[in-house]
Design a protein around this motif. Structure first.
Motif, short mmCIF file in Angstrom:
data_model
loop_
_atom_site.label_atom_id
_atom_site.label_comp_id
_atom_site.label_asym_id
_atom_site.label_seq_id
_atom_site.Cartn_x
_atom_site.Cartn_y
_atom_site.Cartn_z
N THR A 313 0.82 -1.21 0.00
CA THR A 313 0.00 0.00 0.00
C THR A 313 0.85 1.26 0.00
N GLY A 314 2.14 1.10 0.31
CA GLY A 314 3.03 2.25 0.45
C GLY A 314 3.37 2.54 1.90
N ALA A 315 2.91 1.67 2.80
CA ALA A 315 3.20 1.87 4.22
C ALA A 315 4.62 1.41 4.54
N GLU A 316 5.25 2.09 5.47
CA GLU A 316 6.62 1.77 5.86
C GLU A 316 6.73 0.33 6.37
N GLY A 317 7.75 -0.37 5.91
CA GLY A 317 8.00 -1.73 6.35
C GLY A 317 7.46 -2.81 5.44
#
Length: 354
Positions: A313-317
């Motif tokens: 989704t583009g979330a960190e990690g």
């Protein structure tokens, strides 16, 4: 979800489908701020086939972006998608806007963009994202709220420090230096320049080096050539020019190679081995650097595919695999980083072909 399929639905059904697609990478109704915090990634999902991809560089007819396009197209072919490479001949934000609007109207699933301005494109990008397009910037970013992910060549500070280090080595860390940049609003160029300025101000190793000028060639060959001439005329004691743009460094090298300043003024920056080989061989340039722009384009395409397929989704990690390039992890603010730059000189330049 393939946006082309959505355009075939009736308006009421389309509204219902879009409302149910909260797991995509698109922003919220208020324009969002980069990755959608409410989205849910499925790292085990398969890459979706049949997606349409468009690469929009700062300008076409640029060897750097042509190499990036080749990498992206190869990745898209592997992924079973359709690829288009399009863009303006001049590196301006206003020119890019019309292309973004057209690609959005054509229901492009994934837009791969190297931005000429961090903010001027946002309105068009937000409209594209609201319609279902995944926006992945590469090479040069926009405000994080205007895109889904950014594929960075390397850490910005690392680029600036590498350029400054090469310059210092070539002039014994003494004398006047100048920068020949691309456009004044290019976010990547400005980040590298800021890193160099900060290092010059804080590192005692560079106490005898002075940045006397920053000029802009707008990623145009003739203007970059003229700006190089202007720098040498305005600063007769100039010891080095740093050009962190492939168009600029090639134009500057061409000017220096035929001038009395050849050998007296060092030139370094970011360029491709193929365009700089003759200038290394004739002694105009000692050393310069770059990452592999083909790999950058390939990574951008896989990043867009992963986002459009719900893998990330583009979330960190979050983690995804970019074909033969291997595994990548999304960093803060939706940034995916390719890797460190390579230095090119007479000893190794013939080992590379791009």
């Amino acid at each position: 979800m393939n946006r082309r399929r959505l355009t075939l639905l009736t308006a009421p059904l389309l509204a219902l489908v879009l409302a149910s697609c909260s797991g995509t990478t698109q922003g919220d109704d208020d324009g969002g701020g980069g990755p959608d915090d409410g989205a849910s990634a499925d790292p085990n999902a398969e890459f979706e086939t049949g997606l349409t991809y468009a690469m929009l560089p700062k300008s076409v007819n640029n060897p750097y972006f042509e190499a990036s396009s080749a990498g992206a197209e190869a990745a898209v072919n592997t992924l079973g998608g359709e690829f288009e490479y399009t863009g303006p001949s001049d590196a301006s934000a206003s020119s890019q806007v019309s292309y973004i609007d057209t690609l959005s109207q054509q229901a492009t699933d994934v837009l791969l963009l190297s931005a000429n301005d961090p903010n001027a494109l946002c309105s068009s990008l937000e409209q594209a994202r609201a319609g279902g397009t995944v926006v992945v910037t590469f090479d040069s970013d926009v405000d994080p709220g205007c895109r889904d992910l950014f594929v960075s060549q390397v850490d910005s500070a690392e680029v600036g420090l590498s350029l400054l280090e090469m310059t210092a080595e070539q002039i014994d860390a003494t004398g006047e230096i100048a920068i020949l940049s691309a456009t004044a609003n290019a976010s990547n160029q400005n980040a590298w320049i800021e890193a160099m300025e900060a290092e010059l101000a804080s590192n005692p190793s560079y106490a005898d080096m002075e940045l006397v000028d920053v000029v802009y060639g707008d990623d145009e060959d003739e203007k970059s050539f003229s700006e190089t001439q202007g720098l040498l005329q305005a600063h007769p004691d100039l010891k080095a020019i740093i050009s962190p743009t492939t168009v600029g460094i090639a134009a500057a090298a061409r000017y220096l190679s035929g001038s009395e300043s050849k050998g007296a003024v060092a030139l370094t920056g970011l360029g491709t081995p193929n365009q700089m080989r003759e200038f290394v061989q004739d002694g105009t340039v000692t050393e310069f650097a770059l990452w592999d722009p083909t790999a950058l384009g390939e990574l951008a395409a896989y990043t867009g595919a992963a986002a459009a397929s719900g893998i990330i989704t583009g979330a960190e990690g979050e983690v995804f695999t970019a074909g033969g390039l291997g595994e990548y992890t999304v960093g803060a603010d939706g940034v995916v980083t390719l890797g460190p730059p390579t230095r090119f000189n007479a000893e190794n330049i013939d080992d590379f072909d791009f």
